[in-house]
Design a protein around this motif. Structure first.
Motif, PDB file in Angstrom:
ATOM      1  N   PRO A  46      38.159  64.342 105.061  1.00 31.64           N
ATOM      2  CA  PRO A  46      36.949  63.490 104.734  1.00 31.64           C
ATOM      3  C   PRO A  46      37.319  62.483 104.133  1.00 31.64           C
ATOM      4  O   PRO A  46      38.248  62.237 103.355  1.00 31.64           O
ATOM      5  N   THR A  47      36.726  61.269 104.527  1.00 35.71           N
ATOM      6  CA  THR A  47      36.764  59.857 103.761  1.00 35.71           C
ATOM      7  C   THR A  47      36.205  59.816 102.199  1.00 35.71           C
ATOM      8  O   THR A  47      35.082  60.391 102.197  1.00 35.71           O
ATOM      9  N   ALA A  48      37.067  59.594 101.538  1.00 34.80           N
ATOM     10  CA  ALA A  48      36.553  59.456  99.934  1.00 34.80           C
ATOM     11  C   ALA A  48      35.554  58.557  99.939  1.00 34.80           C
ATOM     12  O   ALA A  48      35.500  57.543 100.301  1.00 34.80           O
ATOM     13  N   THR A  49      34.378  58.981  99.186  1.00 38.52           N
ATOM     14  CA  THR A  49      33.361  58.327  98.872  1.00 38.52           C
ATOM     15  C   THR A  49      33.586  57.488  97.579  1.00 38.52           C
ATOM     16  O   THR A  49      34.028  58.124  96.431  1.00 38.52           O
ATOM     17  N   PRO A  50      33.329  55.929  97.754  1.00 40.45           N
ATOM     18  CA  PRO A  50      33.637  55.070  96.585  1.00 40.45           C
ATOM     19  C   PRO A  50      32.837  55.409  95.533  1.00 40.45           C
ATOM     20  O   PRO A  50      31.601  55.828  95.682  1.00 40.45           O
ATOM     21  N   VAL A  51      33.470  55.454  94.159  1.00 34.85           N
ATOM     22  CA  VAL A  51      32.629  55.760  93.032  1.00 34.85           C
ATOM     23  C   VAL A  51      31.459  54.226  93.067  1.00 34.85           C
ATOM     24  O   VAL A  51      32.016  53.183  93.271  1.00 34.85           O
ATOM     25  N   PRO A  52      30.276  54.628  92.687  1.00 36.13           N
ATOM     26  CA  PRO A  52      29.386  53.670  92.728  1.00 36.13           C
ATOM     27  C   PRO A  52      29.700  52.488  91.690  1.00 36.13           C
ATOM     28  O   PRO A  52      30.195  52.870  90.548  1.00 36.13           O
ATOM     29  N   SER A  53      29.556  51.289  91.692  1.00 35.29           N
ATOM     30  CA  SER A  53      29.997  50.243  90.964  1.00 35.29           C
ATOM     31  C   SER A  53      29.025  49.153  90.572  1.00 35.29           C
ATOM     32  O   SER A  53      28.185  48.872  91.472  1.00 35.29           O
ATOM     33  N   LEU A  54      29.180  48.591  89.380  1.00 37.84           N
ATOM     34  CA  LEU A  54      28.370  47.485  88.958  1.00 37.84           C
ATOM     35  C   LEU A  54      29.035  46.164  88.941  1.00 37.84           C
ATOM     36  O   LEU A  54      30.240  46.382  88.190  1.00 37.84           O
ATOM     37  N   LEU A  55      28.579  45.302  89.448  1.00 37.75           N
ATOM     38  CA  LEU A  55      29.732  44.144  89.334  1.00 37.75           C
ATOM     39  C   LEU A  55      29.126  42.917  88.115  1.00 37.75           C
ATOM     40  O   LEU A  55      27.624  42.543  88.627  1.00 37.75           O
ATOM     41  N   LEU A  56      29.614  42.306  87.365  1.00 36.95           N
ATOM     42  CA  LEU A  56      29.212  41.243  86.708  1.00 36.95           C
ATOM     43  C   LEU A  56      30.081  39.975  87.029  1.00 36.95           C
ATOM     44  O   LEU A  56      31.333  40.081  87.059  1.00 36.95           O
ATOM     45  N   ILE A  57      29.286  39.076  87.650  1.00 34.75           N
ATOM     46  CA  ILE A  57      30.095  37.863  88.009  1.00 34.75           C
ATOM     47  C   ILE A  57      29.491  36.796  87.090  1.00 34.75           C
ATOM     48  O   ILE A  57      28.338  36.560  87.017  1.00 34.75           O
ATOM     49  N   THR A  58      30.384  35.867  86.316  1.00 33.73           N
ATOM     50  CA  THR A  58      30.016  35.121  85.274  1.00 33.73           C
ATOM     51  C   THR A  58      30.880  33.939  85.341  1.00 33.73           C
ATOM     52  O   THR A  58      32.119  33.854  85.704  1.00 33.73           O
ATOM     53  N   GLY A  59      30.614  32.882  84.725  1.00 35.43           N
ATOM     54  CA  GLY A  59      31.277  31.672  84.373  1.00 35.43           C
ATOM     55  C   GLY A  59      32.191  31.634  83.219  1.00 35.43           C
ATOM     56  O   GLY A  59      33.162  30.859  83.158  1.00 35.43           O
ATOM     57  N   GLU A  60      31.942  32.574  82.404  1.00 36.77           N
ATOM     58  CA  GLU A  60      32.644  32.639  81.222  1.00 36.77           C
ATOM     59  C   GLU A  60      32.719  34.098  80.553  1.00 36.77           C
ATOM     60  O   GLU A  60      31.629  34.819  80.808  1.00 36.77           O
ATOM     61  N   SER A  61      33.376  34.452  79.634  1.00 35.92           N
ATOM     62  CA  SER A  61      33.246  35.735  78.943  1.00 35.92           C
ATOM     63  C   SER A  61      32.022  35.860  78.368  1.00 35.92           C
ATOM     64  O   SER A  61      31.422  34.984  77.716  1.00 35.92           O
ATOM     65  N   GLN A  62      31.550  37.291  78.531  1.00 35.53           N
ATOM     66  CA  GLN A  62      30.151  37.416  77.930  1.00 35.53           C
ATOM     67  C   GLN A  62      30.170  38.682  77.274  1.00 35.53           C
ATOM     68  O   GLN A  62      30.037  39.786  77.646  1.00 35.53           O
ATOM     69  N   GLU A  63      30.902  38.660  75.960  1.00 37.39           N
ATOM     70  CA  GLU A  63      31.121  39.887  75.432  1.00 37.39           C
ATOM     71  C   GLU A  63      30.021  41.015  75.106  1.00 37.39           C
ATOM     72  O   GLU A  63      29.908  42.239  75.333  1.00 37.39           O
ATOM     73  N   LEU A  64      28.958  40.265  74.692  1.00 35.91           N
ATOM     74  CA  LEU A  64      27.754  41.099  74.283  1.00 35.91           C
ATOM     75  C   LEU A  64      27.145  41.770  75.581  1.00 35.91           C
ATOM     76  O   LEU A  64      26.839  42.894  75.750  1.00 35.91           O
ATOM     77  N   LEU A  65      27.143  40.808  76.770  1.00 34.63           N
ATOM     78  CA  LEU A  65      26.491  41.495  77.820  1.00 34.63           C
ATOM     79  C   LEU A  65      27.592  42.472  78.451  1.00 34.63           C
ATOM     80  O   LEU A  65      26.911  43.423  79.141  1.00 34.63           O
TER      81      LEU A  65
END
Length: 330
Positions: A46-65
């Motif tokens: 069986p093909t492994a199902t990828p773990v669901p992911s959330l992507l943050l794309i940003t112009g600079e580091s956003q520590e709080l976010l």
């Protein structure tokens, strides 16, 4: 005769037995035909199902976010991936991608739309993005400028000892709202305070001292400020990003936009199938707050007054008193 007959009979029987023995050999048992071995059965793994992911794309580091999104992703059983511009190659092909949060990456609305169908998108302070079926926007241009101006007025009044404060502007787009709301906030925290309205080019140390100004609100987009402002001894209050070339030692406090609570609400709304929404910076949703205060400017007692103002605005008990679009009294 009998003997001869017996002998002949015996001889005939012997011949017959010999013939049978020679011509009737017992046949060898036929060999069992070889059966080729069966081909092994191949079972597809069986093909492994990828773990669901959330992507943050940003112009600079956003520590709080980043911290808020990491906690939220872990609660969903998701992974958090972070890409910082310009290193964005392949961002739309992240395995198991379920949602994207974008802030200051420089990606256009069309580029964001290239992500796979069904992936949810939340943009923060994007210059052109519009809410859609699976896209929500957070913040600018949706800001309660009236609430921000009221808080700035209350904060500036609490920082003043001379009871003379200034509002410094350069005719920005939302100045009418900011100035009207600032006056209401100032009178709320410091009923005896006098307000001076000045252009950015006027705010020199000499002019501020001549008018006895000891606290000033620099409106968003006020433009270049005189270099002497930092040495004037005046406490500065601002909204959003700090004015350039301003000494941090003279900042009494600020009004800050916090996107974290709105981003999480936007993600929850999209997952619930509510469709795209324009989320505004506002006191009542926790995204419009006052920033770190300088104790020399705002004593603990005055900070408690400011907190009470914020709480009253958040609960709706306190009204700003001006139209949030035009700044007109209401």
């Amino acid at each position: 005769m009998k003997l001869k007959s017996f002998v002949e009979s015996a001889y005939a029987i012997a011949i017959l037995l010999a013939l049978v023995s020679c011509g009737g050999a017992t046949p060898a048992p036929s060999a069992t035909p070889e059966v080729p071995p069966a081909s092994p059965t191949i079972t597809a793994s069986p093909t492994a199902t990828p773990v669901p992911s959330l992507l943050l794309i940003t112009g600079e580091s956003q520590e709080l976010l980043e911290g808020a999104l990491r906690t939220w992703a872990e609660e969903q059983g998701w992974l958090l991936d972070i890409r910082i511009a310009p290193d964005l190659a392949g961002w739309a092909e992240v395995p198991g991608l379920q949602a994207v949060v974008e802030i200051g990456s420089g990606l256009s609305e069309d580029e964001l739309a290239t992500v796979a169908p069904g992936v949810l998108i939340v943009t923060v302070d994007h210059p052109s993005a519009q809410p859609g079926d699976r896209l929500s926007t957070v913040g600018t241009p949706n800001v309660r400028h009236d609430q921000a101006g009221f808080l700035a007025g209350a904060l500036t009044g609490l920082a003043s000892q001379s009871w003379v404060v200034a509002a410094i502007s350069s005719g920005g787009e939302h100045d009418a709202v900011y100035l009207a709301a600032f006056e209401h906030g100032l009178k709320y925290s410091c009923p005896s305070c006098w307000q001076e309205i000045m252009g950015a080019w006027e705010a020199t140390a000499e002019e501020l001292q001549a008018r006895r100004v000891d606290a000033a609100f620099v409106l968003p987009g006020a433009g270049p400020l005189p270099s002497s402002l930092s040495t004037s001894g005046v406490w500065i209050v601002y909204v959003g990003e700090a004015p350039p070339d301003l000494s941090a030692e003279r900042i009494a406090g600020s009004v800050v936009f916090e996107p974290q609570p709105l981003v999480l609400s936007a993600l929850e709304g999209l997952r619930a199938g509510e469709g795209g929404t324009a989320w505004a910076y506002a006191v009542e949703n926790g995204s419009l707050v006052y920033g770190p205060l300088t104790p020399n400017a705002i004593s603990p007692g005055r900070e408690r007054i400011l907190e009470a103002v914020w709480q009253s605005l958040a609960s709706g008990e306190l009204e700003v008193g001006v139209d949030p679009i035009t700044g007109e009294e209401r």
